[in-house]
Design an enzyme around this catalytic site. Structure first.
Site, mmCIF file in Angstrom:
data_model
loop_
_atom_site.group_PDB
_atom_site.id
_atom_site.type_symbol
_atom_site.label_atom_id
_atom_site.label_comp_id
_atom_site.label_asym_id
_atom_site.label_seq_id
_atom_site.Cartn_x
_atom_site.Cartn_y
_atom_site.Cartn_z
ATOM 1 N N ALA A 35 9.087 -17.923 29.761
ATOM 2 C CA ALA A 35 9.491 -19.327 29.656
ATOM 3 C C ALA A 35 10.718 -19.609 30.523
ATOM 4 O O ALA A 35 11.478 -18.699 30.865
ATOM 5 C CB ALA A 35 9.776 -19.677 28.198
ATOM 6 N N ARG A 61 5.047 -31.684 33.757
ATOM 7 C CA ARG A 61 5.650 -32.018 32.473
ATOM 8 C C ARG A 61 6.533 -30.879 31.993
ATOM 9 O O ARG A 61 6.408 -29.751 32.452
ATOM 10 C CB ARG A 61 4.570 -32.279 31.418
ATOM 11 C CG ARG A 61 3.737 -33.519 31.653
ATOM 12 C CD ARG A 61 2.570 -33.577 30.692
ATOM 13 N NE ARG A 61 1.746 -34.762 30.922
ATOM 14 C CZ ARG A 61 0.481 -34.868 30.559
ATOM 15 N NH1 ARG A 61 -0.110 -33.852 29.941
ATOM 16 N NH2 ARG A 61 -0.204 -35.968 30.791
ATOM 17 N N GLY A 107 12.729 -11.724 2.184
ATOM 18 C CA GLY A 107 13.848 -11.981 3.080
ATOM 19 C C GLY A 107 15.123 -12.316 2.346
ATOM 20 O O GLY A 107 15.342 -11.876 1.208
ATOM 21 N N ARG A 134 7.782 -19.498 -4.273
ATOM 22 C CA ARG A 134 9.199 -19.755 -4.484
ATOM 23 C C ARG A 134 9.361 -20.186 -5.941
ATOM 24 O O ARG A 134 8.502 -20.867 -6.482
ATOM 25 C CB ARG A 134 9.714 -20.811 -3.510
ATOM 26 C CG ARG A 134 9.460 -20.392 -2.055
ATOM 27 C CD ARG A 134 10.145 -21.277 -1.053
ATOM 28 N NE ARG A 134 9.705 -20.971 0.304
ATOM 29 C CZ ARG A 134 10.202 -20.007 1.063
ATOM 30 N NH1 ARG A 134 11.169 -19.237 0.590
ATOM 31 N NH2 ARG A 134 9.755 -19.813 2.287
ATOM 32 N N MET A 152 9.362 -20.838 14.803
ATOM 33 C CA MET A 152 10.023 -20.593 13.519
ATOM 34 C C MET A 152 11.210 -19.641 13.703
ATOM 35 O O MET A 152 11.484 -19.160 14.798
ATOM 36 C CB MET A 152 9.032 -20.007 12.521
ATOM 37 C CG MET A 152 8.114 -21.021 11.876
ATOM 38 S SD MET A 152 7.029 -20.228 10.657
ATOM 39 C CE MET A 152 6.365 -21.668 9.843
ATOM 40 N N GLY A 153 11.884 -19.354 12.592
ATOM 41 C CA GLY A 153 13.016 -18.443 12.652
ATOM 42 C C GLY A 153 14.138 -18.807 11.699
ATOM 43 O O GLY A 153 15.227 -18.241 11.764
ATOM 44 N N THR A 159 10.024 -10.373 6.679
ATOM 45 C CA THR A 159 10.259 -11.732 7.165
ATOM 46 C C THR A 159 10.054 -11.770 8.672
ATOM 47 O O THR A 159 10.525 -10.882 9.378
ATOM 48 C CB THR A 159 11.677 -12.232 6.819
ATOM 49 O OG1 THR A 159 11.960 -13.423 7.571
ATOM 50 C CG2 THR A 159 12.742 -11.198 7.129
ATOM 51 N N ARG A 191 0.832 -1.205 0.000
ATOM 52 C CA ARG A 191 0.000 0.000 0.000
ATOM 53 C C ARG A 191 0.866 1.255 0.000
ATOM 54 O O ARG A 191 0.638 2.197 -0.774
ATOM 55 C CB ARG A 191 -0.905 -0.037 1.233
ATOM 56 C CG ARG A 191 -1.722 1.220 1.512
ATOM 57 C CD ARG A 191 -2.581 0.957 2.758
ATOM 58 N NE ARG A 191 -3.369 2.115 3.151
ATOM 59 C CZ ARG A 191 -2.976 3.004 4.059
ATOM 60 N NH1 ARG A 191 -1.774 2.891 4.638
ATOM 61 N NH2 ARG A 191 -3.760 4.017 4.385
ATOM 62 N N VAL A 245 4.111 1.590 -0.846
ATOM 63 C CA VAL A 245 4.879 1.691 -2.093
ATOM 64 C C VAL A 245 3.993 2.260 -3.203
ATOM 65 O O VAL A 245 4.389 3.179 -3.932
ATOM 66 C CB VAL A 245 5.435 0.307 -2.506
ATOM 67 C CG1 VAL A 245 5.912 0.321 -3.951
ATOM 68 C CG2 VAL A 245 6.579 -0.110 -1.583
#
Length: 327
Positions: A191, A167, A106, A76, A174-175, A130, A25, A27
């Site tokens: 965490a 537990r 990316g 891709r 991801m990454g 990315t 948008r 651009v």
């Protein structure tokens, strides 16, 4: 620059990221406001080869700033890796009257852009879209903040179950090959540990994660695992953990493509809008083959070669913060 830019082509390539539409948008509207025609190239480099291209007006990008994904699709393209494919892409550029390209994506997107620019002397400006935030030269990439918030929200919900059972819950994040998402999400979600490829060995990180739980006198804990910290991801870490500590029961949650979706956060919408406008400004300043970055909240131009090849490091203070906060 050898010629005036009258028309630009814009495309998204590789994995989608929340905020790409906001960049498209920006651009489009920045180009049109400067008297430059805009042509949208559908499905990235594949669309350039297939001539899947159409002109955009300001109306085409109305009402998309809040949408995730990319309205011009992404793909891709193996053909673009071949000289014959790039030749066909250039011929279609010429046929469509496109003088310069804006590539949103990316590392892989920029690698293709740099090669294409070298072969055909095409001015290309990269916009980093990315969720991995692994590109050198910019403090943030489009989509990273949204993905980070998505992971945090998922871990917050998982904690309700974790506190009800003794537990170890391993959450795969991801990454690509970088641990930025994993580490920062671990800090944000409270965490017990983050297992990332940039720090120590996997076994050492597992022992550290177990140690954190023991020091807290509890047998349940949440550990975030970067998807490529080890072959097999969180499943492989779970197996190693159970072999080293059979007294612990492990459960694996793979967030997968949930992390790519959703409406972009305010930060991603603002970042994408600034970068989209800056990409057109860069062309007006006769820049070429640079990526738009942001450093200390200021727009910068980063050579594509550096953005691709320089390694972006995990900040030592963030790793230290993780250690302190998980005690």
């Amino acid at each position: 620059m050898e010629y005036k830019i009258n028309c630009i082509g814009v495309f998204t390539s590789g994995g989608d990221a929340p905020g790409m539409n906001a960049a498209i948008r920006a651009v489009t509207r920045a180009a049109i406001s400067n008297g430059i025609k805009v042509k949208a190239i559908y499905r990235g480099y594949k669309g350039l080869i297939d001539d899947d291209i159409r002109e955009f007006t300001t109306q085409d990008v109305s009402g998309i700033v809040q949408r995730g994904g990319t309205i011009i699709k992404s793909a891709r393209c193996m053909e673009f890796k071949m000289p014959e494919g790039r030749k066909l892409a250039y011929e279609n550029m010429v046929k469509e009257g496109i003088d310069a390209l804006i590539a949103i994506g990316g590392d892989g997107t920029f690698t293709g852009a740099r090669l294409f620019a070298q072969e055909y002397n095409v001015p290309i400006i990269g916009i980093p879209g990315t969720i991995d935030n692994d590109l050198w030269g910019t403090d943030a990439t489009i989509g990273y903040d949204t993905a980070l918030n998505t992971i945090m929200h998922c871990v917050d919900m998982l904690r309700d179950t974790a506190t009800s059972h003794e537990r170890v819950f391993l959450v795969e994040v991801m990454g690509r090959d970088a641990g930025f998402l994993t580490l920062n999400a671990a800090i944000a979600a409270g965490a017990e540990a983050a297992i990332i490829p940039e720090r120590a060995t996997i076994l050492e990180q597992i022992e550290e994660a177990i140690g954190q739980g023991r020091r807290k006198s509890k047998n349940s804990s949440i550990v975030l695992v970067q998807e490529h910290a080890i072959d097999g991801g969180a499943q492989a870490v779970a197996k190693m953990m159970e072999e080293a500590h059979p007294e612990y029961s492990t459960r694996v949650t793979i967030l997968g493509h949930l992390q790519r979706g959703g409406s972009p956060t305010a930060n991603d919408r603002i970042l994408a809008s600034r970068m989209g406008i800056a990409a057109i400004q860069a062309l007006l300043e006769e820049q070429r083959n640079v990526m738009i970055g942001v450093q200390n909240d200021a727009i910068v131009y980063v050579p594509l070669t550096k953005a691709i090849h320089e390694k972006k490091d995990i900040k030592a203070d963030k790793w230290a913060a993780m250690q302190i906060l998980s005690i």
